[in-house]
Every structure is written in structure tokens, then in C-alpha cells.
Design a protein around this motif. Sequence first.
Motif, PDB file in Angstrom:
ATOM      1  N   PRO A 112       0.681  -1.172   0.108  1.00  0.00           N
ATOM      2  CA  PRO A 112      -0.042  -0.139   0.052  1.00  0.00           C
ATOM      3  C   PRO A 112       1.052   1.211  -0.085  1.00  0.00           C
ATOM      4  CG  PRO A 112       0.104  -1.040   2.200  1.00  0.00           C
ATOM      5  CD  PRO A 112       0.651  -1.982   1.283  1.00  0.00           C
ATOM      6  N   TYR A 113       0.241   2.397  -0.650  1.00  0.00           N
ATOM      7  CA  TYR A 113       1.036   3.808  -0.619  1.00  0.00           C
ATOM      8  C   TYR A 113       0.929   4.222   0.894  1.00  0.00           C
ATOM      9  CZ  TYR A 113       2.318   5.496  -5.133  1.00  0.00           C
ATOM     10  OH  TYR A 113       2.918   6.033  -6.364  1.00  0.00           O
ATOM     11  N   THR A 114       1.680   4.888   1.290  1.00  0.00           N
ATOM     12  CA  THR A 114       1.869   5.798   2.547  1.00  0.00           C
ATOM     13  C   THR A 114       1.307   7.189   2.234  1.00  0.00           C
ATOM     14  OG1 THR A 114       3.305   4.560   3.589  1.00  0.00           O
ATOM     15  CG2 THR A 114       2.870   6.675   4.545  1.00  0.00           C
ATOM     16  N   LEU A 115      -0.017   7.440   2.867  1.00  0.00           N
ATOM     17  CA  LEU A 115      -0.240   9.210   2.797  1.00  0.00           C
ATOM     18  C   LEU A 115       0.450   9.836   3.926  1.00  0.00           C
ATOM     19  CD1 LEU A 115      -1.842  11.259   1.982  1.00  0.00           C
ATOM     20  CD2 LEU A 115      -3.892  10.618   2.831  1.00  0.00           C
ATOM     21  N   HIS A 116       1.057  10.750   3.741  1.00  0.00           N
ATOM     22  CA  HIS A 116       1.876  11.598   4.864  1.00  0.00           C
ATOM     23  C   HIS A 116       1.190  12.935   4.857  1.00  0.00           C
ATOM     24  CE1 HIS A 116       5.499  12.971   6.891  1.00  0.00           C
ATOM     25  NE2 HIS A 116       5.413  13.893   6.394  1.00  0.00           N
ATOM     26  N   THR A 117       0.799  13.359   5.938  1.00  0.00           N
ATOM     27  CA  THR A 117       0.096  14.578   6.219  1.00  0.00           C
ATOM     28  C   THR A 117       0.951  15.465   7.112  1.00  0.00           C
ATOM     29  OG1 THR A 117      -1.345  14.042   8.026  1.00  0.00           O
ATOM     30  CG2 THR A 117      -2.133  13.854   5.694  1.00  0.00           C
ATOM     31  N   ASN A 118       0.909  16.796   7.191  1.00  0.00           N
ATOM     32  CA  ASN A 118       1.596  17.741   7.738  1.00  0.00           C
ATOM     33  C   ASN A 118       1.284  18.882   7.883  1.00  0.00           C
ATOM     34  OD1 ASN A 118       3.759  18.681   9.901  1.00  0.00           O
ATOM     35  ND2 ASN A 118       5.415  18.190   8.454  1.00  0.00           N
ATOM     36  N   VAL A 119       1.295  19.741   8.924  1.00  0.00           N
ATOM     37  CA  VAL A 119       0.943  21.195   9.038  1.00  0.00           C
ATOM     38  C   VAL A 119       1.791  22.197   9.675  1.00  0.00           C
ATOM     39  CG1 VAL A 119      -0.745  22.852   9.943  1.00  0.00           C
ATOM     40  CG2 VAL A 119      -1.537  20.645   9.524  1.00  0.00           C
ATOM     41  N   PHE A 120       2.482  23.131   8.823  1.00  0.00           N
ATOM     42  CA  PHE A 120       3.410  24.245   9.465  1.00  0.00           C
ATOM     43  C   PHE A 120       2.614  25.402   9.382  1.00  0.00           C
ATOM     44  CE2 PHE A 120       5.996  21.119   6.881  1.00  0.00           C
ATOM     45  CZ  PHE A 120       7.236  21.130   7.215  1.00  0.00           C
ATOM     46  N   SER A 121       3.063  26.034  10.757  1.00  0.00           N
ATOM     47  CA  SER A 121       2.419  27.048  11.029  1.00  0.00           C
ATOM     48  C   SER A 121       3.696  28.061  11.521  1.00  0.00           C
ATOM     49  CB  SER A 121       1.254  27.313  12.007  1.00  0.00           C
ATOM     50  OG  SER A 121       1.741  26.501  13.204  1.00  0.00           O
ATOM     51  N   GLN A 122       3.837  29.360  10.929  1.00  0.00           N
ATOM     52  CA  GLN A 122       4.913  30.138  11.325  1.00  0.00           C
ATOM     53  C   GLN A 122       6.296  29.590  11.346  1.00  0.00           C
ATOM     54  OE1 GLN A 122       4.481  33.746  12.129  1.00  0.00           O
ATOM     55  NE2 GLN A 122       2.648  33.197  11.159  1.00  0.00           N
ATOM     56  N   GLY A 123       6.490  28.857  10.430  1.00  0.00           N
ATOM     57  CA  GLY A 123       7.708  28.113   9.794  1.00  0.00           C
ATOM     58  C   GLY A 123       7.773  26.688  10.867  1.00  0.00           C
ATOM     59  N   GLY A 125       6.844  23.083  11.497  1.00  0.00           N
ATOM     60  CA  GLY A 125       6.267  21.903  11.205  1.00  0.00           C
ATOM     61  C   GLY A 125       6.231  20.653  12.425  1.00  0.00           C
ATOM     62  N   GLY A 126       6.677  19.549  11.577  1.00  0.00           N
ATOM     63  CA  GLY A 126       6.735  18.520  12.539  1.00  0.00           C
ATOM     64  C   GLY A 126       5.517  17.840  13.153  1.00  0.00           C
ATOM     65  N   ARG A 127       4.499  18.092  12.406  1.00  0.00           N
ATOM     66  CA  ARG A 127       3.271  17.590  12.905  1.00  0.00           C
ATOM     67  C   ARG A 127       2.676  16.500  11.885  1.00  0.00           C
ATOM     68  NH1 ARG A 127       2.401  23.439  13.265  1.00  0.00           N
ATOM     69  NH2 ARG A 127       2.415  23.990  15.666  1.00  0.00           N
ATOM     70  N   GLU A 128       3.433  15.497  11.868  1.00  0.00           N
ATOM     71  CA  GLU A 128       3.257  14.525  10.971  1.00  0.00           C
ATOM     72  C   GLU A 128       2.058  13.317  11.302  1.00  0.00           C
ATOM     73  OE1 GLU A 128       6.208  14.951  12.411  1.00  0.00           O
ATOM     74  OE2 GLU A 128       7.643  15.398  10.817  1.00  0.00           O
ATOM     75  N   GLN A 129       1.386  13.044  10.545  1.00  0.00           N
ATOM     76  CA  GLN A 129       0.469  11.885  10.838  1.00  0.00           C
ATOM     77  C   GLN A 129       0.521  11.027   9.286  1.00  0.00           C
ATOM     78  OE1 GLN A 129      -3.514  12.782  11.863  1.00  0.00           O
ATOM     79  NE2 GLN A 129      -2.853  13.365  14.199  1.00  0.00           N
TER      80      GLN A 129
END
Length: 280
Positions: A112-123, A125-129
Amino acid sequence: MASSSLLGVLLVVSLVVAALAAGNLNQNFDITWGDGRAKILNNGQLLTLSLDKASGSGFQSKNEYLFGKIDMQIKLVAGNSAGTVTAYYLSSQGPTHDEIDFEFLGNVSGQPYTLHTNVFSQGKGGREQQFRLWFDPTSDFHTYSILWNPQRIVFSVDGTPLREFRNMESMGVAFPKNQPMRIYSSLWNADDWATQGGRIKTDWSKAPFTASYRNFNADACVASNGRSSCNSASSWMNQELDATSQRRMQQMQKNYMIYNYCTDTPRFPQGFPKECTVSQ
């Protein structure tokens, strides 16, 4: 009576033209790199990115957006796509940029493919699911959506929410809400980390690798010269997940989430980020 009929015809024509413009990729995107490896085809109805050993390719939106509901149908690289990454994201520019990421990490054939999500705010990030996709994303197009309003960001696949990142500025957590962002996408080689932590390398005998895009729709605030054409009455501006959608998202996370930064104790020995105290 004749003038009334003519007015009706002109209205229908104008609506059709508007609908075509909304889905015309030539009118919404610029190819930005790849030396001919990216193409807009079928009178603007299809866009393809390709990757070979020499280079990948990419595009970006003509417009910048500040909040909206954005949909794109994507068909990912088929076969042995190990080492490749198809990135599809919103981003501003600069060292304190904001960013909302979908990244699709290639696989060995049959995995299966891996779907990687992240959110950056004010530079920051590091919020991976990360999630395992529960279907073959290479056999047909699927719709990948970002809902972004002042209260939350919701990542959805085929209308099913997978992740919600809420505005928690009251807790001291920065939230993307002031910087307009363009849409970007690229297909590139990342075999140093993309597949099984970099253990599986890109098989260049399978190149060129190709991802395809269609049916783009942005019901969004277009930003220009520092101002936004934002209508606070837009249905998505205050949209939230109802109880049924919340339950569905929790079920999807239970079944398909394979990594959550908010449960990675070795990564945060001094305690999790503040937003992790609220279910994300």
C-alpha cells in the motif's frame, strides 16, 4: 418573450463557461519546473507530472488563497513506485511560512501507498500523521481535499475526513490564518527516506514515473495585493465536522493511521507539543 429567452440562453452559456474555467488546469496552474516532463493535456482537462533519473517536475497555482475548500483528483504512480514522492500541498513563502501537506510515499509493487500529512504554522512543522491508503490509488482517480478555515484544517479523501488540525491559538499554538498560500505539486525522487525509511531504492528501469491530475476545484478566497476576496457567508468558512463525521474520522484513524507525532514518546521525551493535549 424573445429577449427573455435570449437572456436565459446567455445565462446558461455564461454558467457553462464559468464551469469550464473552474476545471481548466491551464487557467489555474503554471508548470514551474521539469524541462517538459510536466504537461497539460486534453484542452486543460488533464495535467501529468513525470520523473526520470535526470529530473522530476512540478506545478503551482496562479492564485494565492486565504481559506477555502480545495479539491483535486489525483491518480498516483503505478507499479513499483518505491523511492518516489508525489507532493500536493498549500504553502506560503519565507522562513516563517505556513504549509498544509499531502505527500504520497511510493511503494514496492503490491504494497500500500503511505499518505503523509503535515501542518506548518509560522515556520514550525513536525506535525506528521501517516496513513495506509485502503484502496489502490494508481488504478483510478481519487479526490484529495483540504478544508481550511479560521477554526480548523481538515484533510479528506473521497469525502471521508482523515485528520483535523484545530485552531488552538488560545493555548499558544500558532495556526495558519494570515499568510495566503499557493497550491503546489511535484513528483520527485526521495529514495533516501521515502520507502521503508530509505531501505528500498528507486528502480530507474521502471522510469518514467507518472502522476495525473484532473477536476481541480477551489471554492476559496483568492488573495491579491495583500487583500482577500473572502466571503464570510461561504458555507465552508465556519464548517466543522458533525458527530457522524467525527466518528468516521476516528474509525479511519483507528484502522489506517500508522504514525501520529502525538503518540511518539521517544521523539518528545520532555512531553508532547501543546496541541497534542487536544485530540488531533
